[in-house]
Design a protein around this motif. Structure first.
Motif, PDB file in Angstrom:
ATOM      1  N   UNK A   2     -10.312 -10.398 -12.924  1.00  0.00           N
ATOM      2  CA  UNK A   2      -9.513  -9.150 -12.967  1.00  0.00           C
ATOM      3  C   UNK A   2      -8.936  -8.588 -11.522  1.00  0.00           C
ATOM      4  N   UNK A   3      -7.973  -9.298 -11.112  1.00  0.00           N
ATOM      5  CA  UNK A   3      -7.449  -9.359 -10.019  1.00  0.00           C
ATOM      6  C   UNK A   3      -6.181  -8.297 -10.047  1.00  0.00           C
ATOM      7  N   UNK A   4      -6.647  -7.073 -10.179  1.00  0.00           N
ATOM      8  CA  UNK A   4      -5.503  -6.062 -10.102  1.00  0.00           C
ATOM      9  C   UNK A   4      -5.259  -6.021  -8.532  1.00  0.00           C
ATOM     10  N   UNK A   5      -4.003  -6.088  -8.064  1.00  0.00           N
ATOM     11  CA  UNK A   5      -3.767  -6.013  -6.600  1.00  0.00           C
ATOM     12  C   UNK A   5      -3.840  -4.624  -6.085  1.00  0.00           C
ATOM     13  N   UNK A   6      -4.610  -4.355  -5.235  1.00  0.00           N
ATOM     14  CA  UNK A   6      -4.356  -2.893  -4.570  1.00  0.00           C
ATOM     15  C   UNK A   6      -4.741  -3.373  -2.981  1.00  0.00           C
ATOM     16  N   UNK A   7      -3.777  -3.551  -2.334  1.00  0.00           N
ATOM     17  CA  UNK A   7      -4.174  -4.210  -1.052  1.00  0.00           C
ATOM     18  C   UNK A   7      -4.306  -2.750  -0.186  1.00  0.00           C
ATOM     19  N   UNK A   8      -4.817  -2.739   1.004  1.00  0.00           N
ATOM     20  CA  UNK A   8      -4.809  -1.388   2.007  1.00  0.00           C
ATOM     21  C   UNK A   8      -3.938  -2.044   3.201  1.00  0.00           C
ATOM     22  N   UNK A   9      -3.829  -2.969   3.180  1.00  0.00           N
ATOM     23  CA  UNK A   9      -2.865  -3.865   4.204  1.00  0.00           C
ATOM     24  C   UNK A   9      -1.559  -4.238   3.720  1.00  0.00           C
ATOM     25  N   UNK A  10      -0.457  -3.909   4.050  1.00  0.00           N
ATOM     26  CA  UNK A  10       0.932  -4.385   3.478  1.00  0.00           C
ATOM     27  C   UNK A  10       1.834  -4.760   4.356  1.00  0.00           C
ATOM     28  N   UNK A  11       1.569  -4.883   5.566  1.00  0.00           N
ATOM     29  CA  UNK A  11       2.507  -5.036   6.663  1.00  0.00           C
ATOM     30  C   UNK A  11       3.440  -3.810   6.946  1.00  0.00           C
ATOM     31  N   UNK A  12       4.390  -4.055   7.515  1.00  0.00           N
ATOM     32  CA  UNK A  12       5.391  -3.104   7.925  1.00  0.00           C
ATOM     33  C   UNK A  12       6.768  -3.363   7.815  1.00  0.00           C
ATOM     34  N   UNK A  13       7.520  -2.410   7.416  1.00  0.00           N
ATOM     35  CA  UNK A  13       9.067  -2.626   7.178  1.00  0.00           C
ATOM     36  C   UNK A  13       9.649  -2.809   8.656  1.00  0.00           C
ATOM     37  N   UNK A 280      -7.285  -6.633  -2.573  1.00  0.00           N
ATOM     38  CA  UNK A 280      -7.778  -5.839  -3.677  1.00  0.00           C
ATOM     39  C   UNK A 280      -8.910  -4.543  -2.991  1.00  0.00           C
ATOM     40  N   UNK A 281      -8.907  -4.336  -1.501  1.00  0.00           N
ATOM     41  CA  UNK A 281      -9.749  -3.654  -0.947  1.00  0.00           C
ATOM     42  C   UNK A 281      -9.828  -2.139  -1.513  1.00  0.00           C
TER      43      UNK A 281
END
Length: 320
Positions: A2-13, A280-281
């Motif tokens: 059940x890998x719903x994605x919810x990162x806390x680190x997404x990189x910067x624009x 998923x953090x």
């Protein structure tokens, strides 16, 4: 899974690897180190962006950024920053290698890394392991484990899991019956049947199988595993079952265990926070609060972590 994605680190624009490389070099040059800049840059960039920074750093200064960071930093803070700088599969290979080297094997880490990953993630780890250590992961693992536990991990590492097939209710019922017949329905347990099903079937199919199992047995598959199996095999199978239901809840439990009791298991704390940060953090944080009535951030802040180490972990966790 059940890998719903919810990162806390997404990189910067508007990312600029060259600018970041220059800022990091400035932070490490001369007398003293600017830890705040190191934390601010490296915890907010994605791993792909960090790899680009690493290349720009070498290109610009003829230096290896990881070696420079190691010479400037120390303790668990250094461990967090180095973990962030390695490509994800190389970092997990390093952790696998460490848990099998020397006296005794840390089976908990083997289970945490191998029983919770997707087939694609495992394939990347297997490829990187042989490249880094000049020996196949399966061979090293086989020399450090035994019995049904070894057989289960070998099936996982050799990519036995079928993630292509869709969910098939008829097959799920047959598999659930086979699990029941191999365990609760007989005297003694046929571990081979458990291994075959739990290592081969996709996570979506396993979810269906576990539903069917409840209908046949009246008990959950977790209850059956806890009463029918023991030792590392029980722990590994439980990890698979719990991750099929909620990987985030399983990792939350693992973090809880790392921070409870005498002393913090820093290695596990760092590994989960870093390796799940782009997956998923966010969900793990939510599950932690739901299960333990405390935020993960407050546990880390009040725990035995301190200084820049604590600041780096909290930065990776992102806003509450």
């Amino acid at each position: 899974m059940s890998h719903a994605r919810s990162p806390t680190v997404v990189g910067v624009q508007n990312f600029n690897a060259h600018e970041d490389a220059v800022a990091l070099r400035e932070a490490m040059k001369g007398f003293g180190t600017d830890e705040e800049t190191i934390i601010q840059i490296l915890t907010s960039r994605s791993n792909a962006q960090r790899q680009a920074i690493s290349q720009a750093f070498t290109h610009e200064f003829g230096r290896d950024i990881i070696e420079d960071l190691k010479s400037e930093l120390g303790g668990h803070f250094e461990d967090v920053i180095v973990a962030l700088m390695l490509p994800p599969e190389e970092y997990l290979c390093k952790e696998l290698h460490h848990c099998m080297e020397g006296m005794g094997t840390d089976e908990h880490t083997l289970i945490e890394i191998l029983c919770t990953r997707t087939k694609k993630e495992i394939a990347a780890i297997v490829e990187a392991y042989e490249r880094l250590y000049n020996r196949p992961l399966a061979e090293h693992m086989c020399s450090e484990t035994s019995g049904d536990f070894r057989r289960l991990l070998t099936l996982i590492v050799t990519g036995a899991r079928d993630e292509e097939a869709g969910v098939d209710a008829g097959r799920a019922q047959e598999a659930a019956q086979a699990l029941y017949d191999a365990g609760e329905a007989k005297w003694g347990t046929d571990e081979e049947v458990f291994n075959k099903i739990l290592a081969h079937e996709s996570f979506a199919q396993l979810r269906q199988i576990f539903e069917e199992y409840k209908n046949i047995s009246g008990r959950t598959i977790e209850q059956a595993i806890k009463s029918e199996l023991d030792g590392e095999l029980k722990e590994a199978m439980s990890a698979i079952v719990e991750c099929v239901e909620s990987a985030a809840a399983w990792f939350a439990g693992r973090l809880r265990a790392a921070m409870q009791g005498l002393g913090t298991d820093d290695r596990t704390l760092i590994r989960i926070v870093v390796s799940r940060s782009e997956l998923d953090l966010g969900l793990i944080k939510a599950e932690y609060e739901r299960l333990y009535d405390k935020t993960l951030e407050s546990e880390i802040r009040q725990g035995e972590t301190s200084g820049d180490y604590k600041r780096a972990l909290v930065a990776i966790l992102g806003p509450a």
